[in-house]
Design an enzyme around this catalytic site. Sequence first.
Site, PDB file in Angstrom:
ATOM      1  N   SER A   1     132.506 -53.853  63.716  1.00 23.65           N
ATOM      2  CA  SER A   1     132.424 -53.416  62.320  1.00 23.65           C
ATOM      3  C   SER A   1     133.810 -53.129  61.756  1.00 23.65           C
ATOM      4  CB  SER A   1     131.577 -52.143  62.204  1.00 23.65           C
ATOM      5  OG  SER A   1     130.251 -52.391  62.586  1.00 23.65           O
TER       6      SER A   1
HETATM    7  N1  SAH Z   1     129.165 -50.880  66.504  1.00 24.18           N
HETATM    8  C1  SAH Z   1     129.399 -52.235  66.886  1.00 24.18           C
HETATM    9  C2  SAH Z   1     128.660 -53.163  65.931  1.00 24.18           C
HETATM   10  C3  SAH Z   1     128.308 -54.440  66.565  1.00 24.18           C
HETATM   11  S1  SAH Z   1     127.352 -55.519  65.536  1.00 24.18           S
HETATM   12  C4  SAH Z   1     130.870 -52.564  66.867  1.00 24.18           C
HETATM   13  O1  SAH Z   1     131.566 -52.089  65.959  1.00 24.18           O
HETATM   14  O2  SAH Z   1     131.333 -53.310  67.720  1.00 24.18           O
HETATM   15  C5  SAH Z   1     125.717 -54.945  65.796  1.00 24.18           C
HETATM   16  C6  SAH Z   1     125.197 -54.988  67.210  1.00 24.18           C
HETATM   17  O3  SAH Z   1     123.820 -54.623  67.168  1.00 24.18           O
HETATM   18  C7  SAH Z   1     125.269 -56.355  67.872  1.00 24.18           C
HETATM   19  O4  SAH Z   1     125.984 -56.237  69.071  1.00 24.18           O
HETATM   20  C8  SAH Z   1     123.795 -56.717  68.118  1.00 24.18           C
HETATM   21  O5  SAH Z   1     123.584 -57.462  69.308  1.00 24.18           O
HETATM   22  C9  SAH Z   1     123.144 -55.338  68.187  1.00 24.18           C
HETATM   23  N2  SAH Z   1     121.705 -55.287  67.924  1.00 24.18           N
HETATM   24  C10 SAH Z   1     120.985 -56.007  67.007  1.00 24.18           C
HETATM   25  N3  SAH Z   1     119.686 -55.665  67.054  1.00 24.18           N
HETATM   26  C11 SAH Z   1     119.568 -54.709  68.046  1.00 24.18           C
HETATM   27  C12 SAH Z   1     118.475 -53.982  68.591  1.00 24.18           C
HETATM   28  N4  SAH Z   1     117.226 -54.139  68.146  1.00 24.18           N
HETATM   29  N5  SAH Z   1     118.733 -53.099  69.587  1.00 24.18           N
HETATM   30  C13 SAH Z   1     119.992 -52.906  70.055  1.00 24.18           C
HETATM   31  N6  SAH Z   1     121.059 -53.579  69.582  1.00 24.18           N
HETATM   32  C14 SAH Z   1     120.857 -54.477  68.585  1.00 24.18           C
END
Ligand code: SAH
Length: 213
Positions: free
Chosen positions: A64
């Site tokens: 993010s």
């Molecule tokens: N906070 C992270 C954001 C990553 S993007 C960062 O800054 O690196 C969002 C993430 O949510 C992705 O890695 C995706 O695989 C995960 N995600 C999507 N749906 C999900 C779910 N139902 N349960 C757990 N993780 C999920």
Amino acid sequence: MKDTFKHKGMRNQLADVVAAKGIKDKKVLAAIRSIPRHLFMDSGFEGHAYQDKPFPIAAGQTISQPYTVAYQTELLQVKDGDKILEIGTGSGYQTAVLLHLRAKVFTIERQLELFKKTNLFFKKMGYRPKKFVFGDGYKGLPEEAPFDGIIVTAGAPEVPQALLSQLKIGGRLVIPVGDEDQIMTLIIRKSEKEFERKELGLFRFVPLLEDKN
Ligand code: SAH
């Protein structure tokens, strides 16, 4: 990759940029000054790490934007020792911010490749969430509930009911709600049955995916 004075300097500038966009919480800004974001990204991309931008990580996901991380974290109002559930661990950067605020962090990731990669990275760096779970965060983590705060870092088509039920009274849920664009939504549990809902700025996240089995 190492962490150098040059990186530290770039982080200070990044924190200033994030502050100029409206983030006031000193502890959140201190976390941005201290956490080596370039180490959460693949080597070769470190030139991008201290721009206030999202960036692709493994498995088609993104780390993010720092402003977004700061914005969501500020809304959570984390206090020392709070139990926080994070959904969508991804690179682990947001997790590191929560740990820096001295929260007890429970975090869930549903992409196996990312889960494995970030799990190794946490060990290498000495980041210690209370639990790092591979699974579907849509269901929350009932065995560890209730939480002082829940943060969702993927765009949810709607607010999962399970997450509401896992909040303490007075607890806060920060979740981007919507399909293409999402409205950052803050939900505060006022009592067993009452929830206050505030709709804030527009953001764009990768989707929160539900495992329907
Ligand atoms: N906070 C992270 C954001 C990553 S993007 C960062 O800054 O690196 C969002 C993430 O949510 C992705 O890695 C995706 O695989 C995960 N995600 C999507 N749906 C999900 C779910 N139902 N349960 C757990 N993780 C999920």
